[in-house]
Design a protein around this motif. Structure first.
Motif, PDB file in Angstrom:
ATOM      1  N   ILE A 182       0.865  -1.175   0.000  1.00 53.21           N
ATOM      2  CA  ILE A 182       0.000   0.000   0.000  1.00 53.21           C
ATOM      3  C   ILE A 182       0.895   1.216   0.000  1.00 53.21           C
ATOM      4  N   ARG A 183       0.681   2.097  -0.940  1.00 49.84           N
ATOM      5  CA  ARG A 183       1.480   3.314  -1.044  1.00 49.84           C
ATOM      6  C   ARG A 183       0.594   4.514  -0.734  1.00 49.84           C
ATOM      7  N   THR A 184       0.997   5.293   0.281  1.00 49.89           N
ATOM      8  CA  THR A 184       0.214   6.438   0.752  1.00 49.89           C
ATOM      9  C   THR A 184       0.971   7.726   0.497  1.00 49.89           C
ATOM     10  N   ASN A 185       0.244   8.787   0.091  1.00 45.76           N
ATOM     11  CA  ASN A 185       0.917  10.056  -0.151  1.00 45.76           C
ATOM     12  C   ASN A 185       1.361  10.688   1.164  1.00 45.76           C
ATOM     13  N   PHE A 186       2.106  11.788   1.076  1.00 47.28           N
ATOM     14  CA  PHE A 186       2.792  12.319   2.251  1.00 47.28           C
ATOM     15  C   PHE A 186       1.850  12.930   3.276  1.00 47.28           C
ATOM     16  N   ILE A 187       0.599  13.253   2.905  1.00 47.66           N
ATOM     17  CA  ILE A 187      -0.355  13.766   3.895  1.00 47.66           C
ATOM     18  C   ILE A 187      -1.405  12.728   4.271  1.00 47.66           C
ATOM     19  N   TYR A 194      -1.364  -2.181  -4.341  1.00 47.48           N
ATOM     20  CA  TYR A 194      -0.761  -2.948  -5.431  1.00 47.48           C
ATOM     21  C   TYR A 194      -0.628  -4.405  -4.996  1.00 47.48           C
ATOM     22  N   GLU A 195      -0.795  -5.314  -5.940  1.00 46.62           N
ATOM     23  CA  GLU A 195      -0.581  -6.726  -5.679  1.00 46.62           C
ATOM     24  C   GLU A 195       0.457  -7.280  -6.642  1.00 46.62           C
ATOM     25  N   ARG A 196       1.170  -8.301  -6.181  1.00 41.13           N
ATOM     26  CA  ARG A 196       2.144  -8.971  -7.055  1.00 41.13           C
ATOM     27  C   ARG A 196       1.417  -9.636  -8.211  1.00 41.13           C
ATOM     28  N   HIS A 197       1.961  -9.465  -9.405  1.00 43.50           N
ATOM     29  CA  HIS A 197       1.276  -9.949 -10.604  1.00 43.50           C
ATOM     30  C   HIS A 197       2.213 -10.822 -11.433  1.00 43.50           C
ATOM     31  N   PRO A 198       2.339 -12.120 -11.068  1.00 41.82           N
ATOM     32  CA  PRO A 198       3.169 -13.031 -11.854  1.00 41.82           C
ATOM     33  C   PRO A 198       2.547 -13.221 -13.246  1.00 41.82           C
ATOM     34  N   SER A 203       3.858  -5.281 -10.410  1.00 43.93           N
ATOM     35  CA  SER A 203       2.873  -4.959  -9.378  1.00 43.93           C
ATOM     36  C   SER A 203       1.775  -4.142 -10.033  1.00 43.93           C
ATOM     37  N   ARG A 204       0.543  -4.609  -9.941  1.00 45.94           N
ATOM     38  CA  ARG A 204      -0.558  -3.885 -10.556  1.00 45.94           C
ATOM     39  C   ARG A 204      -1.440  -3.256  -9.497  1.00 45.94           C
ATOM     40  N   LYS A 205      -1.962  -2.084  -9.819  1.00 47.47           N
ATOM     41  CA  LYS A 205      -2.839  -1.377  -8.888  1.00 47.47           C
ATOM     42  C   LYS A 205      -4.221  -2.010  -8.918  1.00 47.47           C
ATOM     43  N   ILE A 206      -4.720  -2.392  -7.737  1.00 46.77           N
ATOM     44  CA  ILE A 206      -6.016  -3.050  -7.669  1.00 46.77           C
ATOM     45  C   ILE A 206      -7.059  -2.209  -6.942  1.00 46.77           C
ATOM     46  N   ALA A 207      -6.634  -1.162  -6.239  1.00 45.84           N
ATOM     47  CA  ALA A 207      -7.600  -0.351  -5.501  1.00 45.84           C
ATOM     48  C   ALA A 207      -7.009   1.019  -5.200  1.00 45.84           C
ATOM     49  N   THR A 208      -7.898   2.000  -5.061  1.00 47.65           N
ATOM     50  CA  THR A 208      -7.520   3.358  -4.681  1.00 47.65           C
ATOM     51  C   THR A 208      -8.394   3.785  -3.510  1.00 47.65           C
ATOM     52  N   LYS A 264      14.381  -5.170 -10.812  1.00 47.25           N
ATOM     53  CA  LYS A 264      13.426  -4.070 -10.905  1.00 47.25           C
ATOM     54  C   LYS A 264      12.006  -4.602 -10.838  1.00 47.25           C
ATOM     55  N   VAL A 265      11.169  -3.951 -10.066  1.00 47.02           N
ATOM     56  CA  VAL A 265       9.762  -4.294  -9.970  1.00 47.02           C
ATOM     57  C   VAL A 265       8.962  -3.193 -10.646  1.00 47.02           C
ATOM     58  N   VAL A 266       8.302  -3.536 -11.735  1.00 48.05           N
ATOM     59  CA  VAL A 266       7.564  -2.551 -12.522  1.00 48.05           C
ATOM     60  C   VAL A 266       6.141  -2.450 -11.997  1.00 48.05           C
ATOM     61  N   GLU A 267       5.601  -1.251 -12.014  1.00 43.69           N
ATOM     62  CA  GLU A 267       4.230  -1.027 -11.571  1.00 43.69           C
ATOM     63  C   GLU A 267       3.394  -0.545 -12.748  1.00 43.69           C
ATOM     64  N   PHE A 268       2.149  -1.007 -12.803  1.00 47.87           N
ATOM     65  CA  PHE A 268       1.239  -0.485 -13.809  1.00 47.87           C
ATOM     66  C   PHE A 268      -0.159  -0.445 -13.227  1.00 47.87           C
ATOM     67  N   ASP A 269      -0.970   0.426 -13.800  1.00 45.68           N
ATOM     68  CA  ASP A 269      -2.330   0.621 -13.309  1.00 45.68           C
ATOM     69  C   ASP A 269      -3.271  -0.356 -13.982  1.00 45.68           C
ATOM     70  N   SER A 270      -4.235  -0.842 -13.195  1.00 40.02           N
ATOM     71  CA  SER A 270      -5.291  -1.703 -13.715  1.00 40.02           C
ATOM     72  C   SER A 270      -6.618  -1.039 -13.401  1.00 40.02           C
ATOM     73  N   THR A 271      -7.362  -0.683 -14.419  1.00 36.96           N
ATOM     74  CA  THR A 271      -8.616   0.044 -14.244  1.00 36.96           C
ATOM     75  C   THR A 271      -9.773  -0.806 -14.726  1.00 36.96           C
TER      76      THR A 271
END
Length: 365
Positions: A182-187, A194-198, A203-208, A264-271
Motif C-alpha cells: 500500500i502506497r500512501t501520499n505524504f499527507i 498494489y498486488e504482485r502480478h506473476p 505490481s498492478r494497482k487493484i484499488a484506490t 526491478k519491480v515494474v508497476e502499472f495501473d489496472s482500471t
C-alpha cells in the motif's frame, strides 16, 4: 486394522508433519546405495491407494473446521505430489466452504452470508502489523493463525508504504512470500493498493483509497472511499461473481549479483477498462450522532470496545439503504484491532484497506 483406526493413526502422524524441519540440502548418496524414489522418501503412507487416501482426507476435512486443528489437513498436502493433488481436488473455494485452508484462500472472496473474523496486532517499536484469524485474540498466540505480516516504511520521496508478506520478518519484494503493498501520499489522504502480478515481476494497482477533507477540528468523522478496480459492481448483484484465483502463479527473478543491481519491480495501473465493467466503490456507512453522548457511533454488534477515529464500516456506494456491510474495522484494545470482511472482498484487500488508516493523517481530515 479397522478404517477408523487407520484414520486415527494417520491423523496422529500427520499432525506432527508441520513440526519437522527439512534440511535445505542433503549429502549425495553413495554409489552403492540404491536410488531413492519419491515414494520411498515420503515414508510409509506414500503408497496408500488413492481411493483410501481420498476417503481419509475427506474425513479429516469434515472433522476439522477450525484452526489450529486444521493444520493436519494442510500437512496432508505437504507429504508428496499425490497427496497434494488429492487434497486440493476437493477443497472448495473460500466463498463456497467459508474455511481458510491454503494460502490462496487469502486472495479469494469471502462467503456471501457469513463474515471472516480476524484481528490485527500492531507492534509500535518495529512498525509492523500482523493479521490473525479468529474471533478474538487468544491468550496463547502460538495457537493462532497468522495470515499476513506487514511493515510500515517511510519513502524517501515522501509518504509511507506498507509491504505485505505471507511470512513474518520477510519483506523482500523479490520473494514468493511477497503479496503486495500500500502506497500512501505524504499527507495520508490517498492510498493505492498494489498486488504482485506473476509471471513477471510486476505490481498492478487493484484499488484506490481516498480520505475526504473536512473543516479543521470538525466533529464529523473521516470519510473513506475505496475504488476496487478488479471487482465489478455486478459482483454484489444477484447472480454476480467476483474474481476468484485458484492458485498462486509463481515467477522467477534473475538476480544481477555480479553487477550489484537489484531486480526491478515494474508497476502499472489496472482500471475497470481492463474488464469493460464498472468497478465496485465502497464508502463509509452513515453514522448516527448522539446528542446525549456527544459522539458519532456505529453498531458493531459488540465487536468494537474502544472509541477511535479509525473505526469504520464500509458498504457499497450503490446501496442506498446501506444494509450490507462489506468491511468493518475497529479498536478492541491497546494496539489490537478487529477486522471482519464479507464477500466480495478477500483477506488481502480487506487488510490493505485497514492498513491505510494507520497512515499519518493531518488534523483537517
Amino acid at each position: 486394522m479397522s478404517f477408523k483406526s487407520i484414520v486415527k493413526v494417520m491423523k496422529e502422524g500427520i499432525s506432527n508433519l508441520y513440526r519437522i524441519v527439512v534440511p535445505c540440502s542433503s549429502p549425495s548418496p553413495s554409489a552403492s546405495a540404491p536410488p531413492r524414489t519419491e515414494s520411498s522418501s515420503q515414508g510409509q503412507w506414500a503408497n496408500l491407494p488413492s481411493e483410501l487416501l481420498l476417503d481419509v482426507i475427506q474425513r479429516i476435512d469434515a472433522s476439522e473446521t477450525t484452526w489450529p486443528s486444521r493444520r493436519a489437513l494442510v500437512a496432508c498436502a505437504s507429504v508428496c505430489k499425490a497427496w497434494r493433488a488429492i487434497t486440493k481436488s476437493f477443497v472448495s473455494t473460500l466463498e463456497q466452504c467459508g474455511i481458510i485452508t491454503f494460502p490462496i484462500s487469502l486472495k479469494q472472496p469471502a462467503p456471501r452470508d457469513n463474515p471472516i473474523h480476524c484481528y490485527i496486532r500492531r507492534e509500535r517499536y518495529s512498525s509492523t502489523f500482523s493479521l490473525y484469524l479468529g474471533l478474538s485474540p487468544p491468550t496463547n498466540f502460538d495457537r493462532s493463525k497468522l495470515l499476513f505480516h506487514a511493515k510500515k516504511v517511510r519513502r524517501a520521496t515522501g509518504g509511507t508504504e506498507f509491504i505485505i508478506s505471507l511470512v513474518a520478518k520477510k519483506f523482500s519484494k523479490t520473494k514468493n512470500t511477497y503479496i503486495g503493498k500500500i502506497r500512501t501520499n505524504f499527507i495520508g489522504t490517498k492510498s493505492k493498493i498494489y498486488e504482485r502480478h506473476p509471471p513477471l515481476p510486476l505490481s498492478r494497482k487493484i484499488a484506490t483509497i481516498s480520505y475526504r477533507f473536512f473543516v479543521l477540528h470538525s466533529p464529523s468523522p473521516r470519510h473513506i472511499e475505496c475504488t476496487m478496480h478488479l471487482i465489478p459492481t455486478s459482483s454484489i448483484q444477484e447472480g454476480g461473481t467476483a474474481p476468484t484465483p485458484l492458485e498462486f502463479a509463481s515467477y522467477h527473478i534473475q538476480h544481477e549479483s555480479s553487477k550489484g543491481k537489484k531486480p526491478k519491480v515494474v508497476e502499472f495501473d489496472s482500471t475497470c477498462t481492463d474488464f469493460e465493467r464498472e468497478p465496485l466503490i465502497l464508502k463509509n456507512k452513515a453514522l448516527t450522532w448522539s446528542e446525549q453522548l456527544q459522539y458519532w457511533h456505529l453498531d458493531f454488534s459488540g465487536r468494537v470496545t474502544v472509541d477511535s477515529v479509525k473505526n469504520f464500516q464500509l458498504v457499497a456506494a450503490e446501496d442506498p439503504w446501506e444494509k450490507k456491510v462489506i468491511l468493518q474495522f475497529g479498536k478492541i484494545g491497546d494496539d489490537t484491532f478487529m477486522m471482519d470482511y464479507w464477500y466480495p472482498l478477500s483477506a488481502f484487500q480487506a487488510f490493505a484497506i485497514c492498513l491505510s488508516s494507520f497512515g499519518k493523517k493531518p488534523d483537517f481530515i
